[in-house]
Design a protein around this motif. Structure first.
Motif, PDB file in Angstrom:
ATOM      1  N   ARG A   1       0.840  -1.201   0.000  1.00  0.00           N
ATOM      2  CA  ARG A   1       0.000   0.000   0.000  1.00  0.00           C
ATOM      3  C   ARG A   1       0.878   1.256   0.000  1.00  0.00           C
ATOM      4  O   ARG A   1       0.591   2.233  -0.692  1.00  0.00           O
ATOM      5  CB  ARG A   1      -0.928   0.010   1.221  1.00  0.00           C
ATOM      6  CG  ARG A   1      -2.120  -0.920   1.101  1.00  0.00           C
ATOM      7  CD  ARG A   1      -3.184  -0.561   2.125  1.00  0.00           C
ATOM      8  NE  ARG A   1      -2.676  -0.576   3.492  1.00  0.00           N
ATOM      9  CZ  ARG A   1      -2.677  -1.649   4.280  1.00  0.00           C
ATOM     10  NH1 ARG A   1      -3.160  -2.807   3.799  1.00  0.00           N
ATOM     11  NH2 ARG A   1      -2.207  -1.595   5.506  1.00  0.00           N
ATOM     12  N   ILE A   2       1.941   1.212   0.784  1.00  0.00           N
ATOM     13  CA  ILE A   2       2.851   2.365   0.837  1.00  0.00           C
ATOM     14  C   ILE A   2       3.537   2.560  -0.511  1.00  0.00           C
ATOM     15  O   ILE A   2       3.659   3.693  -1.003  1.00  0.00           O
ATOM     16  CB  ILE A   2       3.897   2.163   1.955  1.00  0.00           C
ATOM     17  CG1 ILE A   2       3.209   2.164   3.325  1.00  0.00           C
ATOM     18  CG2 ILE A   2       4.956   3.256   1.914  1.00  0.00           C
ATOM     19  CD1 ILE A   2       4.121   1.775   4.474  1.00  0.00           C
ATOM     20  N   ILE A   3       3.969   1.458  -1.134  1.00  0.00           N
ATOM     21  CA  ILE A   3       4.662   1.549  -2.424  1.00  0.00           C
ATOM     22  C   ILE A   3       3.747   2.126  -3.496  1.00  0.00           C
ATOM     23  O   ILE A   3       4.156   2.957  -4.314  1.00  0.00           O
ATOM     24  CB  ILE A   3       5.207   0.172  -2.837  1.00  0.00           C
ATOM     25  CG1 ILE A   3       6.369  -0.234  -1.908  1.00  0.00           C
ATOM     26  CG2 ILE A   3       5.669   0.173  -4.290  1.00  0.00           C
ATOM     27  CD1 ILE A   3       6.895  -1.629  -2.143  1.00  0.00           C
ATOM     28  N   HIS A   4       2.481   1.711  -3.497  1.00  0.00           N
ATOM     29  CA  HIS A   4       1.540   2.195  -4.518  1.00  0.00           C
ATOM     30  C   HIS A   4       1.266   3.699  -4.376  1.00  0.00           C
ATOM     31  O   HIS A   4       0.893   4.360  -5.341  1.00  0.00           O
ATOM     32  CB  HIS A   4       0.235   1.409  -4.443  1.00  0.00           C
ATOM     33  CG  HIS A   4       0.388  -0.022  -4.887  1.00  0.00           C
ATOM     34  ND1 HIS A   4      -0.421  -1.050  -4.415  1.00  0.00           N
ATOM     35  CD2 HIS A   4       1.279  -0.610  -5.736  1.00  0.00           C
ATOM     36  CE1 HIS A   4      -0.044  -2.199  -4.957  1.00  0.00           C
ATOM     37  NE2 HIS A   4       0.990  -1.948  -5.779  1.00  0.00           N
TER      38      HIS A   4
ATOM     39  N   GLY B   1      13.445  -1.999   1.329  1.00  0.00           N
ATOM     40  CA  GLY B   1      12.910  -1.637   2.633  1.00  0.00           C
ATOM     41  C   GLY B   1      13.503  -2.467   3.755  1.00  0.00           C
ATOM     42  O   GLY B   1      14.174  -3.477   3.513  1.00  0.00           O
ATOM     43  N   GLU B   2      13.274  -2.010   4.945  1.00  0.00           N
ATOM     44  CA  GLU B   2      13.769  -2.712   6.127  1.00  0.00           C
ATOM     45  C   GLU B   2      12.706  -2.662   7.222  1.00  0.00           C
ATOM     46  O   GLU B   2      12.173  -1.604   7.532  1.00  0.00           O
ATOM     47  CB  GLU B   2      15.069  -2.061   6.621  1.00  0.00           C
ATOM     48  CG  GLU B   2      15.686  -2.779   7.792  1.00  0.00           C
ATOM     49  CD  GLU B   2      17.004  -2.157   8.219  1.00  0.00           C
ATOM     50  OE1 GLU B   2      17.623  -2.673   9.167  1.00  0.00           O
ATOM     51  OE2 GLU B   2      17.404  -1.143   7.618  1.00  0.00           O
ATOM     52  N   ASP B   3      12.407  -3.803   7.746  1.00  0.00           N
ATOM     53  CA  ASP B   3      11.436  -3.897   8.842  1.00  0.00           C
ATOM     54  C   ASP B   3      12.179  -3.662  10.159  1.00  0.00           C
ATOM     55  O   ASP B   3      12.975  -4.496  10.597  1.00  0.00           O
ATOM     56  CB  ASP B   3      10.783  -5.283   8.837  1.00  0.00           C
ATOM     57  CG  ASP B   3       9.767  -5.427   9.956  1.00  0.00           C
ATOM     58  OD1 ASP B   3       9.439  -4.417  10.600  1.00  0.00           O
ATOM     59  OD2 ASP B   3       9.291  -6.567  10.182  1.00  0.00           O
ATOM     60  N   ILE B   4      11.926  -2.492  10.755  1.00  0.00           N
ATOM     61  CA  ILE B   4      12.611  -2.149  12.016  1.00  0.00           C
ATOM     62  C   ILE B   4      11.627  -2.156  13.183  1.00  0.00           C
ATOM     63  O   ILE B   4      11.856  -1.484  14.200  1.00  0.00           O
ATOM     64  CB  ILE B   4      13.312  -0.782  11.908  1.00  0.00           C
ATOM     65  CG1 ILE B   4      12.311   0.336  11.580  1.00  0.00           C
ATOM     66  CG2 ILE B   4      14.435  -0.821  10.884  1.00  0.00           C
ATOM     67  CD1 ILE B   4      12.916   1.723  11.661  1.00  0.00           C
ATOM     68  N   SER B   5      10.545  -2.901  13.044  1.00  0.00           N
ATOM     69  CA  SER B   5       9.560  -2.985  14.139  1.00  0.00           C
ATOM     70  C   SER B   5      10.201  -3.515  15.415  1.00  0.00           C
ATOM     71  O   SER B   5       9.861  -3.078  16.519  1.00  0.00           O
ATOM     72  CB  SER B   5       8.394  -3.880  13.728  1.00  0.00           C
ATOM     73  OG  SER B   5       7.772  -3.403  12.559  1.00  0.00           O
ATOM     74  N   ALA B   6      11.123  -4.467  15.265  1.00  0.00           N
ATOM     75  CA  ALA B   6      11.768  -5.030  16.451  1.00  0.00           C
ATOM     76  C   ALA B   6      12.570  -3.965  17.192  1.00  0.00           C
ATOM     77  O   ALA B   6      12.597  -3.931  18.423  1.00  0.00           O
ATOM     78  CB  ALA B   6      12.681  -6.183  16.043  1.00  0.00           C
ATOM     79  N   TYR B   7      13.239  -3.088  16.405  1.00  0.00           N
ATOM     80  CA  TYR B   7      13.974  -1.991  17.031  1.00  0.00           C
ATOM     81  C   TYR B   7      13.038  -1.108  17.847  1.00  0.00           C
ATOM     82  O   TYR B   7      13.352  -0.709  18.976  1.00  0.00           O
ATOM     83  CB  TYR B   7      14.672  -1.147  15.980  1.00  0.00           C
ATOM     84  CG  TYR B   7      15.935  -1.746  15.428  1.00  0.00           C
ATOM     85  CD1 TYR B   7      16.996  -2.062  16.266  1.00  0.00           C
ATOM     86  CD2 TYR B   7      16.070  -1.988  14.073  1.00  0.00           C
ATOM     87  CE1 TYR B   7      18.160  -2.606  15.770  1.00  0.00           C
ATOM     88  CE2 TYR B   7      17.242  -2.538  13.561  1.00  0.00           C
ATOM     89  CZ  TYR B   7      18.272  -2.849  14.416  1.00  0.00           C
ATOM     90  OH  TYR B   7      19.422  -3.383  13.910  1.00  0.00           O
ATOM     91  N   TYR B   8      11.898  -0.763  17.269  1.00  0.00           N
ATOM     92  CA  TYR B   8      10.957   0.118  17.947  1.00  0.00           C
ATOM     93  C   TYR B   8      10.365  -0.540  19.187  1.00  0.00           C
ATOM     94  O   TYR B   8      10.148   0.111  20.204  1.00  0.00           O
ATOM     95  CB  TYR B   8       9.855   0.556  16.978  1.00  0.00           C
ATOM     96  CG  TYR B   8      10.156   1.867  16.311  1.00  0.00           C
ATOM     97  CD1 TYR B   8       9.565   3.047  16.729  1.00  0.00           C
ATOM     98  CD2 TYR B   8      11.083   1.934  15.280  1.00  0.00           C
ATOM     99  CE1 TYR B   8       9.864   4.254  16.122  1.00  0.00           C
ATOM    100  CE2 TYR B   8      11.395   3.143  14.670  1.00  0.00           C
ATOM    101  CZ  TYR B   8      10.782   4.298  15.099  1.00  0.00           C
ATOM    102  OH  TYR B   8      11.097   5.491  14.513  1.00  0.00           O
ATOM    103  N   ARG B   9      10.095  -1.832  19.090  1.00  0.00           N
ATOM    104  CA  ARG B   9       9.591  -2.527  20.282  1.00  0.00           C
ATOM    105  C   ARG B   9      10.652  -2.537  21.381  1.00  0.00           C
ATOM    106  O   ARG B   9      10.337  -2.358  22.561  1.00  0.00           O
ATOM    107  CB  ARG B   9       9.176  -3.941  19.919  1.00  0.00           C
ATOM    108  CG  ARG B   9       7.853  -4.022  19.165  1.00  0.00           C
ATOM    109  CD  ARG B   9       7.341  -5.442  19.099  1.00  0.00           C
ATOM    110  NE  ARG B   9       8.180  -6.271  18.238  1.00  0.00           N
ATOM    111  CZ  ARG B   9       7.976  -6.446  16.936  1.00  0.00           C
ATOM    112  NH1 ARG B   9       6.953  -5.822  16.348  1.00  0.00           N
ATOM    113  NH2 ARG B   9       8.763  -7.220  16.228  1.00  0.00           N
TER     114      ARG B   9
END
Length: 431
Positions: A109-112, A156-164
């Protein structure tokens, strides 16, 4: 009094510590986030450029885009993974190394909707179906073969773990700060108590001195007063007019000193809690009428109109002697500082809010009191016009005694004034 000061010092110390800890937490969290973002931004931009070059090479060899081997950052053990999408010029996905299936739809969705410039890294957040928040960093770059645009690569990079992890760190810092604040407040309370010990000792010595000095001065002042009166009443001696004037001045000064000593002794006993308050039920209106009759001669001398307004029957449970002293102080002050031909009103009314009370308002048409003086007018020995107060026989202690009487009856006293128009001393006493 000292316990209130100690608590106030502890509260201020705790507030300062809380502000410092909040500033530390905010600065630490912001700095950590900024460092993380800068490092990941640089890495992601490098990966994107590398991916675009490799896709060009693959295109030249195979005349089409082919999926490259999976790429993971060196920090993949922290939970941050690199993913990429390659789209041709028609917007069709050519190859992809997709992220975890949980965030795939959100990333697409973000890419579109992507409108960032080439090489620009953006941080995006979106909600997952289970309510959690995903955080990704994305970078796009056009794929060129010479001047021909072959497509677009999104890395892209999933940094959700960093934020958690940062969120948990922030919670831990807040929890540790609260514990530290409680310990610091307790230590501050103890230290404030230690700091108050010499202040208490000095205050108690000063209070004892005032009480002892006031008590000891009463006897010699009484002797001087009686001696002056004896000389004045001695008919066998002929005194010159100068001697008579001197004796009159001495008598006036002795009376003034005696009043000051009595007031000091009252305040000293009040500070020590040695003054008993005996409450009884009586008619406040009748007391005010009696006081007005007793001070009416003073008002007549200055041609001041002195009257009482309000209810004729107003019962109150209080110390009769102290309330009489309070009213006498307020009415006497109003007469002293009201010019010739002025007016002094004493208003008695009932109030229902916030609880049943009686309001006593002593108003005059004097010169008024400035705002700065109103803040200090109930302090001991404070006088607005020192020269005039001395001429009128004032000591600067009357309003301090009035405030003490009101407070010991759980009441409130305040002053309202307009320069050039007059002042009103308002007392609220519980029924």
């Amino acid at each position: 009094m000292f316990e209130k000061i100690r608590n106030r010092l502890t509260l201020r110390y705790a507030m300062v510590m809380m502000l410092l800890m909040m500033a530390f937490i905010v600065a630490s969290s912001t700095g950590l986030l900024w460092i993380l973002y800068q490092e990941e931004q640089q890495d992601l931009r490098s990966f994107t450029e590398e991916e675009a070059r490799e896709q060009v090479g693959m295109y030249k060899e195979k005349d089409a885009f082919f999926q490259l081997p999976s790429k993971e950052t060196e920090d993949s053990d922290h939970g941050a993974k690199i993913f990429y999408y390659v789209f041709d010029t028609n917007g069709q996905m050519a190859v992809a190394e997709e992220p975890d299936h949980v965030i795939q739809s959100g990333v697409l969705r973000i890419i579109h909707k992507w409108d960032a410039a080439d090489g620009e890294v953006e941080l995006k957040k979106f909600r997952l179906p289970d309510g959690d928040r995903a955080v990704v960093m994305l970078c796009s770059m056009k794929i060129y073969d010479g001047s021909q645009v072959l497509g677009t690569v999104f890395v892209g990079e999933d940094i959700s773990a960093y934020y958690r992890m940062l969120k948990m760190l922030l919670i831990m810092m807040i929890a540790v700060s609260i514990i530290f604040l409680i310990i610091a407040a307790f230590a501050g309370h103890l230290l404030a108590g230690q700091a108050m010990i010499p202040i208490k000792q000095a205050f108690f010595r000063q209070r004892e001195f005032a009480a002892d000095a006031s008590h000891e001065l009463r006897t010699p002042l009484s002797v001087i007063k009686l001696s002056v009166e004896a000389v004045q009443n001695d008919k066998d001696q002929k005194l010159s007019s100068f001697s008579t004037q001197v004796l009159d001045d001495m008598n006036s000064e002795v009376l003034r000193m005696a009043k000051m000593v009595t007031d000091l002794l009252t305040l000293a006993r009040a500070d020590a809690g040695a003054t008993n308050i005996i409450k009884e039920k009586f008619n406040l209106a009748a007391m005010v009428e009696t006081l007005i009759r007793s001070v009416q001669p003073l008002a007549i001398i200055k041609e001041i109109k002195l009257e009482m307004r309000g209810e004729d029957m107003l019962s109150i449970m209080a110390d009769r002697e102290r309330i009489s002293q309070l009213l006498l102080i307020l009415i006497d002050n109003a007469i002293k500082y009201t010019p010739v031909g002025g007016k002094v009103d004493v208003l008695l009314t009932r109030t229902a809010t916030p609880k049943p009370s009686v309001m006593i308002a002593v108003s005059d048409t004097g010169e008024g009191i400035s705002e700065n003086d109103r803040k200090l007018i109930f302090e001991r020995f404070y006088r607005v016009d020192k020269a005039r107060s001395r001429e009128e026989g004032g000591t600067g202690l009357g309003l301090s005694i009035a405030k003490w009487i009101v407070e010991v009856h759980d009441g409130k006293i305040k002053v309202e004034s307009t320069l050039g128009k007059g002042s009103s001393f308002i007392v609220i006493l519980p029924l």
